[in-house]
Design a protein around this motif. Structure first.
Motif, PDB file in Angstrom:
ATOM      1  N   ARG A  45      -3.314  -0.731  -1.971  1.00  0.00           N
ATOM      2  CA  ARG A  45      -3.965   0.562  -1.763  1.00  0.00           C
ATOM      3  C   ARG A  45      -3.049   1.714  -2.181  1.00  0.00           C
ATOM      4  O   ARG A  45      -1.869   1.740  -1.860  1.00  0.00           O
ATOM      5  N   ASN A  92     -10.541  -7.970  -0.168  1.00  0.00           N
ATOM      6  CA  ASN A  92     -11.195  -6.807   0.433  1.00  0.00           C
ATOM      7  C   ASN A  92     -10.410  -5.517   0.180  1.00  0.00           C
ATOM      8  O   ASN A  92      -9.302  -5.344   0.666  1.00  0.00           O
ATOM      9  N   ASN A  93     -10.984  -4.602  -0.622  1.00  0.00           N
ATOM     10  CA  ASN A  93     -10.375  -3.291  -0.897  1.00  0.00           C
ATOM     11  C   ASN A  93      -8.930  -3.390  -1.384  1.00  0.00           C
ATOM     12  O   ASN A  93      -8.118  -2.496  -1.151  1.00  0.00           O
ATOM     13  N   ASN A 103      -6.160  -7.964   1.876  1.00  0.00           N
ATOM     14  CA  ASN A 103      -6.852  -6.775   2.352  1.00  0.00           C
ATOM     15  C   ASN A 103      -6.020  -5.512   2.136  1.00  0.00           C
ATOM     16  O   ASN A 103      -4.925  -5.386   2.673  1.00  0.00           O
ATOM     17  N   TYR A 104      -6.506  -4.579   1.284  1.00  0.00           N
ATOM     18  CA  TYR A 104      -5.824  -3.312   1.007  1.00  0.00           C
ATOM     19  C   TYR A 104      -4.387  -3.507   0.503  1.00  0.00           C
ATOM     20  O   TYR A 104      -3.550  -2.612   0.628  1.00  0.00           O
ATOM     21  N   ARG A 122      -7.913  -0.222  -3.286  1.00  0.00           N
ATOM     22  CA  ARG A 122      -8.453   1.038  -2.774  1.00  0.00           C
ATOM     23  C   ARG A 122      -7.642   2.235  -3.266  1.00  0.00           C
ATOM     24  O   ARG A 122      -6.411   2.249  -3.195  1.00  0.00           O
ATOM     25  N   ASN A 123      -8.318   3.219  -3.804  1.00  0.00           N
ATOM     26  CA  ASN A 123      -7.705   4.446  -4.328  1.00  0.00           C
ATOM     27  C   ASN A 123      -6.810   4.214  -5.548  1.00  0.00           C
ATOM     28  O   ASN A 123      -5.965   5.049  -5.864  1.00  0.00           O
ATOM     29  N   SER A 147       0.835  -1.207   0.000  1.00  0.00           N
ATOM     30  CA  SER A 147       0.000   0.000   0.000  1.00  0.00           C
ATOM     31  C   SER A 147       0.868   1.254   0.000  1.00  0.00           C
ATOM     32  O   SER A 147       1.984   1.262   0.523  1.00  0.00           O
ATOM     33  N   ASN A 151     -17.437  -4.864  -6.892  1.00  0.00           N
ATOM     34  CA  ASN A 151     -17.141  -3.468  -6.521  1.00  0.00           C
ATOM     35  C   ASN A 151     -15.753  -3.026  -6.970  1.00  0.00           C
ATOM     36  O   ASN A 151     -15.279  -1.955  -6.580  1.00  0.00           O
ATOM     37  N   GLY A 174     -12.551  -2.072  -4.458  1.00  0.00           N
ATOM     38  CA  GLY A 174     -12.398  -0.769  -3.823  1.00  0.00           C
ATOM     39  C   GLY A 174     -11.760   0.279  -4.704  1.00  0.00           C
ATOM     40  O   GLY A 174     -11.572   1.420  -4.280  1.00  0.00           O
ATOM     41  N   ASP A 212     -16.515  -7.963  -3.319  1.00  0.00           N
ATOM     42  CA  ASP A 212     -15.219  -7.340  -3.612  1.00  0.00           C
ATOM     43  C   ASP A 212     -14.944  -7.306  -5.109  1.00  0.00           C
ATOM     44  O   ASP A 212     -14.377  -6.338  -5.624  1.00  0.00           O
TER      45      ASP A 212
END
Length: 322
Positions: free
Chosen positions: A254, A280-281, A250-251, A284-285, A227, A309, A312, A306
Motif C-alpha cells: 500500500r 486483498n488491496n 493484504n495491503y 492500494r494507492n 506499506s 480490481n 486496489g 482482487d
C-alpha cells in the motif's frame, strides 16, 4: 572543597561502584566498603552480566540514570538465542545508542525475547543480525527496532524462517534511513501476522530481495509488510510457490508509489489452497503497476475480484505472460 564535601564525594563513588556491580549481576556484600569492593567485582559473571560499556551515571543518592554519551550494544560472547523477556524494553528510546551487534544469534524462539527492545532508538545506524536463521517466538521481535530513524545498515542475510503470530510484526517499521534489504535466504513466513507491517513506513527503502521465499502462510502473514514505502521500486519474489492464508498479502504494498512491476513466476494452480483473497488491496494507492503471473494460473485466479480490481491500485495491468 571542604573535608565534608570530599567525604561525601568518596562515599558517592563507592556507592556508584557497588550499584554497577549489582547491575551487572555481581554479589553486593552487606558491608559496602572499599575493602570488600575487589571481591564484589570478582563475582560479576563472565561477559559482565548484562552487556557492559553502557555509560550510565549513578547519582550520590543511588539513582541510576540514562546513558550519558554515545555507545554501542553487543551481546556477550557465545549468545546464540534469547531467553523470554531477555531484552524486553531493554533499551527503549535510548537516544545515545549507535549500533547493535547481535551477530552471534542464530535463533530467537521465545515470546517477548526482544519485544520493544530498541524501540525508537533514534541514534542507531547499524544492526548486525547476520547469523540469525530462525525467529519463531510469538512476539519475539515485535516492535524491536520500530522507528530507529537513523538505521541505514541491517544484516538479515542468513534469516530463513519467520513464524509465530507476531514474530516480527512492526519490527523495523518507520526505519526511514534504511535503503535496501537482503532477505535472500528467507524461505518461510508463517503465522497469522508473522511479518505484519514489518517494514512499513521505511520511506527510503528501494530494494527488497526475497528471491528464496517459497512459502507465505497464515491469515495476514505479510499484511501491510511494505506499506507506505514510497521509494520501493524493486521486490524479488521469484520463488514464491505457496500463498495460503486468507489475507496473506493484504495491503502489502500500500502506498508504494514508486513500484512499477511485480512478478510471481513460481505460482501454480495448487499454490493457493482453498483461499481466494490473498491479494486483498495489495496495491492500494499505487498507480500504474504491472503484475506478471504464469499463464498456467490464469484460469485459477483470473476471475478473482482482487485480480480484476487491480489489487486496489489505479491503472494496474495484470498479465499472464510468464
Amino acid at each position: 572543597m571542604s573535608i565534608a564535601s570530599q567525604l561525601t564525594a568518596l562515599e558517592g563513588n563507592i556507592s556508584n561502584a557497588y550499584n554497577m556491580v549489582a547491575q551487572r549481576g555481581g554479589t553486593v556484600p552487606a558491608r559496602k566498603n572499599m575493602e570488600n569492593l575487589d571481591d564484589a567485582i570478582a563475582t560479576i559473571p563472565s561477559g559482565g552480566g548484562q552487556p557492559s560499556g553502557i555509560p550510565r551515571g549513578v547519582s550520590s543518592s543511588g539513582v541510576y540514570g540514562k546513558p550519558t554519551s554515545s555507545y554501542s550494544f553487543s551481546l556477550p560472547s557465545g549468545a546464540t538465542n534469547l531467553e523470554a523477556w531477555a531484552l524486553y524494553y531493554a533499551f527503549y528510546s535510548s537516544l545515545n545508542l549507535t549500533s547493535v551487534d547481535m551477530g552471534t544469534l542464530t535463533e530467537i524462539t521465545t515470546s517477548n525475547a526482544a519485544t520493544y527492545a530498541f524501540y525508537s532508538c533514534n541514534g542507531i545506524t547499524s544492526v548486525d543480525l547476520g547469523s540469525l536463521e530462525t525467529v519463531s517466538g510469538v512476539t519475539a521481535l515485535q516492535y524491536a527496532f520500530y522507528s530507529c530513524i537513523s538505521l541505514a545498515n541491517l544484516d538479515l542475510s542468513s534469516l530463513t524462517t519467520v513464524s509465530g503470530s507476531n514474530a516480527m510484526s512492526n519490527c523495523f517499521s518507520s526505519c526511514r534511513s534504511l535503503t535496501s534489504l537482503d532477505l535472500s535466504s528467507l524461505t518461510t513466513i508463517s503465522g497469522s501476522s508473522a511479518m505484519n507491517s514489518c517494514f512499513s513506513g521505511c520511506s527510503s527503502l528501494t530494494t527488497v530481495d526475497l528471491s528464496s521465499l517459497t512459502t507465505v502462510s497464515g491469515s495476514s502473514a505479510l499484511s501491510y509488510a511494505f506499506s507506505y514505502d514510497p521509494a520501493l521500486s524493486t521486490v524479488k519474489l521469484d520463488s514464491l510457490s505457496v500463498l495460503t492464508g486468507s489475507n496473506a498479502l493484504n495491503y502489502a504494498f500500500r502506498n508504494c508509489t514508486s513500484l512499477t512491476s511485480l512478478s510471481f513466476p513460481s505460482l501454480t494452480t495448487s499454490s493457493f489452497g482453498s483461499y481466494t483473497n490473498q491479494f486483498n488491496n495489495m496495491l492500494r494507492n499505487c498507480t500504474g503497476v504491472t503484475v506478471h503471473f504464469p499463464a498456467a494460473i490464469q484460469s485459477t485466479i483470473g476471475g478473482w475480484t482482487d485480480v480484476t480490481n487491480g489489487f486496489g491500485g489505479t491503472n494496474t495491468t495484470v498479465l499472464f505472460d510468464l
